[in-house]
Scaffold this active site. Structure first.
Site, PDB file in Angstrom:
ATOM      1  N   LYS A 142      -0.714  -4.235  -3.495  1.00 58.58           N
ATOM      2  CA  LYS A 142      -1.695  -3.736  -3.133  1.00 58.58           C
ATOM      3  C   LYS A 142      -2.081  -2.458  -3.759  1.00 58.58           C
ATOM      4  O   LYS A 142      -1.394  -1.414  -3.295  1.00 58.58           O
ATOM      5  CB  LYS A 142      -2.216  -3.429  -1.476  1.00 58.58           C
ATOM      6  CG  LYS A 142      -3.440  -2.848  -1.232  1.00 58.58           C
ATOM      7  CD  LYS A 142      -3.558  -2.835   0.403  1.00 58.58           C
ATOM      8  CE  LYS A 142      -5.046  -2.022   0.599  1.00 58.58           C
ATOM      9  NZ  LYS A 142      -4.889  -0.741   0.204  1.00 58.58           N
TER      10      LYS A 142
ATOM     11  N   SER B 195       0.803  -1.214   0.087  1.00 57.97           N
ATOM     12  CA  SER B 195       0.254  -0.051   0.156  1.00 57.97           C
ATOM     13  C   SER B 195       0.794   1.303  -0.148  1.00 57.97           C
ATOM     14  O   SER B 195       1.521   1.471  -1.030  1.00 57.97           O
ATOM     15  CB  SER B 195      -1.102   0.077   1.173  1.00 57.97           C
ATOM     16  OG  SER B 195      -1.825   0.998   1.268  1.00 57.97           O
TER      17      SER B 195
ATOM     18  N   ASP C 240      10.583   5.132 -10.069  1.00 58.91           N
ATOM     19  CA  ASP C 240      10.261   5.779 -11.332  1.00 58.91           C
ATOM     20  C   ASP C 240      10.833   6.823 -11.813  1.00 58.91           C
ATOM     21  O   ASP C 240      11.257   7.307 -12.821  1.00 58.91           O
ATOM     22  CB  ASP C 240       8.703   5.931 -11.494  1.00 58.91           C
ATOM     23  CG  ASP C 240       7.930   4.772 -11.697  1.00 58.91           C
ATOM     24  OD1 ASP C 240       8.389   3.594 -11.889  1.00 58.91           O
ATOM     25  OD2 ASP C 240       6.382   5.086 -12.001  1.00 58.91           O
TER      26      ASP C 240
END
Length: 456
Positions: free
Chosen positions: A327, A302, A313
């Site tokens: 999740k 999460s 990224d």
């Protein structure tokens, strides 16, 4: 507040649309379809009413009506996905305490052992630490009531309470012949979701255990402390998110922001396109461009995955460890009024800055490191992941299940931590260990504490 406003706007828009339906022929047909669907819904609700009345009148023992309704609501939500649920009033209060990370209590982390409460550790500068309570102390009585027979949650509930109120504890300590009686006065306790230390004399190690309202504040404090403590020889930061089950979305965003100067952190997309939200970083990298290594494993879920995904990224950090839990959804807490608890409802999926959904797939580390697991623990050190949960939200492409989640208790045996240290010392090289400029690009999630342990 945003969720409540959206509901009001949707209600207003629905009213306008109904007016339009009445005044245009095509809208009348659509209105008829809507009415037919509504009629079907009411027939189903009538069926529920019939079953409810039959259970009330014919069940072998007289049932509690409120329990029947709560069970029906719970069943409805459980049928949606593994993370939507109904919380009764007490569970809702417990969740609020958990996400605030602040409550009236004694300042000890405890676990259950052989039916008794064992102290894991006292929290610094709290009533428990000031009274000399120590790790491994056994609490046998609370205000003259025996702990034996209580659950861990029941014992914790008794130890928590209003600030400035008293509680008596009876403690058995190894090496002491007689039990110790101590009276404590409850104080305002802040759960430490961030812990830090110096590794190898020149590495700042920061462990984030959950994302509550205290997390960003704690992270900033520890970055400042370690930076001052290590000084010019600081090689970089290791951010340990292993077995961190997640928490508040807002805290995941602000923690990510601490390491980024610009660029998107995360986007959330709900059922309707207009509900898409994008969160971007603000100028100001608190680490001043120092290399960052993030440790993840099968228990990182999460909010942890939001942070790991954003830094990966943007090539701001190298991820080391094993694939994360997967999740990729956001749950909104919707209070139902005084005494009625709340809904925890999945309202959106989230996406990393590259537009990738990690739902039921997880985040793959840049460098995979498997720990050496003791033989007696090998059957219990893999986390099955989101994809193994019944009723989970599906994702495109291959879903992934299972990943190692074992972390050695002794840092000297921690292969992932050693790999991180080697990277920062230049023993191993990877492009992502050198900070790269972030690419310029265009509520609440529930926090779950690790099982079997609680702070009070």
């Amino acid at each position: 507040m945003m969720r409540k406003t959206s509901v009001v706007l949707l209600s207003a828009a629905a009213g306008a649309a109904l007016t339009l339906f009445i005044t245009q022929p095509r809208a009348v047909l659509m209105g008829s379809s809507a009415r037919a669907a509504t009629s079907d819904t009411y027939r189903q609700l009538n069926l529920f009413g019939d079953v409810f009345e039959r259970v009330r009148s014919d069940y072998v023992e007289k049932p509690d009506d409120s329990k029947l309704v709560e069970s029906a609501i719970s069943g409805m939500l459980a049928g949606l996905d593994p993370h939507s649920s109904y919380m009764d009033a007490k569970s809702f209060r417990d969740m609020q305490v958990q996400t605030r990370g602040e409550f009236g209590g004694l300042g000890i982390e405890v676990t259950m052992e052989d039916g008794l409460i064992k102290v894991v550790s006292p929290i610094d500068d709290t009533p428990a630490s000031k009274a000399g309570i120590m790790a491994n102390d056994i609490i046998t009585n609370l205000d003259d009531e025996a702990v034996q027979g209580l659950t861990l949650n029941q014992a914790v509930e008794k130890m928590r309470g209003p600030v400035n109120t008293k509680i008596r504890l009876k403690i058995v300590r190894k090496g002491q012949d007689n039990p110790i009686d101590v009276t404590l006065v409850r104080d305002n306790i802040r759960v430490r979701s961030v812990r830090a230390r110096v590794e190898s004399d020149d590495i700042a190690y920061i462990r984030v255990t959950t994302f509550n309202e205290q997390t960003t504040e704690g992270l900033k404090r520890e970055i400042g402390n370690l930076s001052n403590q290590i000084g010019d020889k600081l090689k970089g930061y290791v951010i340990d998110l292993r077995n961190n089950p997640g928490g508040l979305l807002e805290e995941a965003v602000t923690v990510s922001d601490a390491f980024l100067d610009r660029g998107e952190i995360v986007s959330t997309r709900g059922r309707n396109a207009e509900e898409t939200q994008r969160r971007a970083a603000h100028p100001g990298d608190l680490t001043k461009g120092k290399p960052v290594i993030v440790l993840i494993n099968g228990g990182s879920a999460s909010a942890s995955e939001i942070v790991a995904g954003a830094l990966q990224d943007h090539k701001r950090a190298t991820l080391v460890g094993t694939r994360s839990f997967g999740k990729g959804s956001v749950q909104t807490i919707i209070p139902l009024g005084s005494g009625n608890g709340a809904l925890r409802l999945t309202t959106a999926r989230y996406y990393t800055p590259s537009g990738k959904s990690i739902q039921a797939k997880g985040i793959v580390p840049d460098i995979e490191v498997l720990q050496d697991v003791p033989d007696e623990l090998k059957s219990r050190t893999d986390t099955k992941g989101e994809a193994s949960l019944r009723g989970h939200l599906k994702n495109d492409g291959d879903e992934k299940t299972g990943s190692q989640s074992y972390v050695p208790p002794d840092a000297k045996d921690d292969k992932a931590l050693k790999t991180a240290a080697d990277l920062l010392h230049g023993i191993k090289s990877t492009a992502a260990t050198t900070p790269a400029p972030a690419a310029a690009t265009g509520d609440k999630a529930m926090a779950d504490r690790p099982a079997g342990k609680a702070a009070n």
